[in-house]
Design an enzyme around this catalytic site. Structure first.
Site, PDB file in Angstrom:
ATOM      1  N   LYS A  72       0.847  -1.197   0.000  1.00 23.25           N
ATOM      2  CA  LYS A  72       0.000   0.000   0.000  1.00 23.25           C
ATOM      3  C   LYS A  72       0.878   1.241   0.000  1.00 23.25           C
ATOM      4  CE  LYS A  72      -3.816   2.151   2.602  1.00 23.25           C
ATOM      5  NZ  LYS A  72      -4.741   2.011   3.755  1.00 23.25           N
ATOM      6  N   SER A 147      -9.787   1.954   2.895  1.00 20.86           N
ATOM      7  CA  SER A 147      -8.903   2.707   2.032  1.00 20.86           C
ATOM      8  C   SER A 147      -7.885   1.849   1.287  1.00 20.86           C
ATOM      9  CB  SER A 147      -8.139   3.740   2.872  1.00 20.86           C
ATOM     10  OG  SER A 147      -7.303   3.095   3.828  1.00 20.86           O
ATOM     11  N   SER A 171     -10.159  -0.688   7.013  1.00 23.89           N
ATOM     12  CA  SER A 171      -9.578  -0.446   5.686  1.00 23.89           C
ATOM     13  C   SER A 171      -8.858  -1.630   5.068  1.00 23.89           C
ATOM     14  CB  SER A 171      -8.628   0.757   5.743  1.00 23.89           C
ATOM     15  OG  SER A 171      -9.349   1.941   5.929  1.00 23.89           O
TER      16      SER A 171
END
Length: 482
Positions: A72, A147, A171
């Site tokens: 990420k 997210s 997330s």
């Protein structure tokens, strides 16, 4: 053989039998990325040449030897761009490795691609990314969740075998549910946050998204552990989180919190999760209905505490110390105002304003302190529940993946997408989302996720439960057909 359809564990076995070489996996991922990335847009950066160089000299006897992992874009990888999908950090290159990256490298893994995300991890749909939205591989008109939506979509679209995400209020787990993969949110303090760009420091945790529970455990084995660079890390002995995989669920007491089965949730989601509960009972688990009475206050408390911490954490991005610098400022005030106004997106600015408000004089006691008291009550609810049961079973999300743009102009409705995941972060316990079926919505087959929640530091038991269900049901993570 379609290499990109292999699980991480299967790929490891083929490396060790010399049926495949790590460079074969990198090449297969590159070809897959060329094929589907224009449709999915899950990735921000990738470096095939650098990954190939690492693949040539990696020791495949190591626990993750030669296995490529997507990261990420909020996690530092030395020399790589680390943008948090924000204009504010568009040119920022990480000067060091995050602790999780150091540990992955030590285990032989190859950090390969950088995944898209909601800007500074603020969002539930991946639409707040300043770079591009990410599309759900199961239906390109729908969100992959957020997210960590880029990480989940990359795994589901076979652009990655496994990915790291971060979970502040769901997330990892919510995108895993929306994209049909497995996502683990560890106990707070079990994994170092050093090198993770902070959203809310008392809530953030790094964890894996993968195609199977075993793959999650393999990565978790490598990244978990005490870190002197992170004072919130817990003193925990190194352990093998697959050690209980062959024990099954017989004898476990599983709690069903009534607050997680509410009116308004998708009927197909409810039905799928009820089938999971029935199957666990048939496997020998004892089912216990119970209550987490303060769950109804979790969303309100979370969006006070998380925004307050975000407001504080993002104060450093002012165009002087870090971040975007507005051209031609007329004054120091104009410099600060324009750098932050132009560098941050609307959702980030919304949360900064809200967080600054609740921390301001005259409102701190009325909002922030009261939210902290609610957090304590939520933590006590879970403490009471885990004195009676070994784990909890509930939906990961009340809905399946919703359409892109559907909630963009309705922040409250967007925030409610995390209504079943937020309390886990407030309490600091662990949770995992596992695929449990599909819902048919407007002609699309969309994944459903079931969430298993465990007490703090009981990831081994949680992974045992998730693995037993996965094996018995046959619901391993499926990859979307693109």
């Amino acid at each position: 053989m379609e290499i990109t359809k292999l699980t991480l564990h299967e790929l490891q076995q083929k490396f060790r039998t010399k049926e495949l070489h790590p460079r074969d996996a990198i090449k297969a991922l590159e070809e897959r990325i060329v094929q589907v990335e224009p449709k999915v847009r899950a990735l921000l950066h990738w470096d095939v040449e650098g990954a190939m160089q690492l693949a040539e000299r990696v020791d495949i006897s190591l626990p993750l030897g030669g296995l490529p992992i997507a990261i990420k874009d909020a996690i530092h990888v030395e020399g790589d761009l680390c943008t948090c999908a924000s204009r504010m950090l568009a040119r920022y290159r990480a000067p060091y490795d995050a602790t999780v990256i150091t540990r992955l490298r030590a285990a032989g893994a190859i950090p390969f691609t950088r995944t898209n995300m909601d800007e500074f991890s603020m969002g539930s749909s991946n639409e707040t990314s300043a770079v591009q939205p990410t599309y759900n591989p199961w239906d390109l008109q729908r969100t992959p969740g957020g997210s960590s939506g880029g990480s989940a979509a990359a795994v589901a679209a076979r652009e990655a075998f496994v990915a790291l995400g971060s979970d502040t209020g769901g997330s990892i787990r919510q995108p895993a549910a929306f994209c049909g993969c497995v996502g683990l949110k560890p106990t707070y303090g079990r994994v170092s946050r050093y090198g993770l760009v902070a959203l809310a420091s008392s809530l953030d945790q790094i964890g894996p998204l993968a195609r199977s529970t075993r793959d999650c455990a393999m990565v978790f084995n490598a990244i978990a552990g005490k870190d002197p660079k992170d004072s919130t890390c817990l003193e925990c002995a190194q352990e093998d989180f697959t050690r209980e995989f062959n024990l099954g669920v017989k004898g476990l007491r599983l709690g069903i919190p009534k607050e997680y089965f509410v009116e308004g949730m998708d009927s197909q989601v409810r039905s799928a999760v009820e089938k999971v509960i029935q199957q666990c009972s048939e496997l020998g688990a004892e089912i216990v209905e119970l209550s987490l009475p303060h769950t109804q206050y979790a969303v309100n408390a979370y969006y006070i505490l998380a925004t307050a911490e975000a407001s504080s954490n993002l104060a450093r991005f002012d165009g002087v110390r870090y971040g975007y610098y507005a051209e031609g400022p007329q004054s120091l005030f104009d410099h600060y105002r324009r750098s932050r106004e132009e560098g941050f997106g609307s959702e980030v600015k919304r949360r900064i304003i809200l967080g600054t408000y609740v921390l301001s004089s005259g409102y701190y006691d009325a909002y922030y302190l009261r939210a902290q008291r609610v957090r304590t009550l939520i933590r006590e609810d879970f403490k009471e529940a885990f004195s009676k049961v070994d784990a909890l079973v509930c939906p990961t999300s009340p809905d399946v993946a919703f359409r892109l743009g559907e909630r963009r102009d309705n922040p409250l409705r967007m925030y409610l997408a995390d209504v079943f995941t937020i309390a886990t972060n407030l309490a600091g316990i662990c949770g995992i989302s596992v695929p449990c079926g599909f819902a048919i919505v407007e002609g699309s087959s969309l994944p459903i996720g079931v969430q298993f929640l465990g007490n703090a530091l009981e990831e081994a038991k949680l992974l045992r439960l998730a693995n037993a269900y996965e094996l018995a049901s046959g619901w391993t993570a499926c990859t979307a057909i693109l």
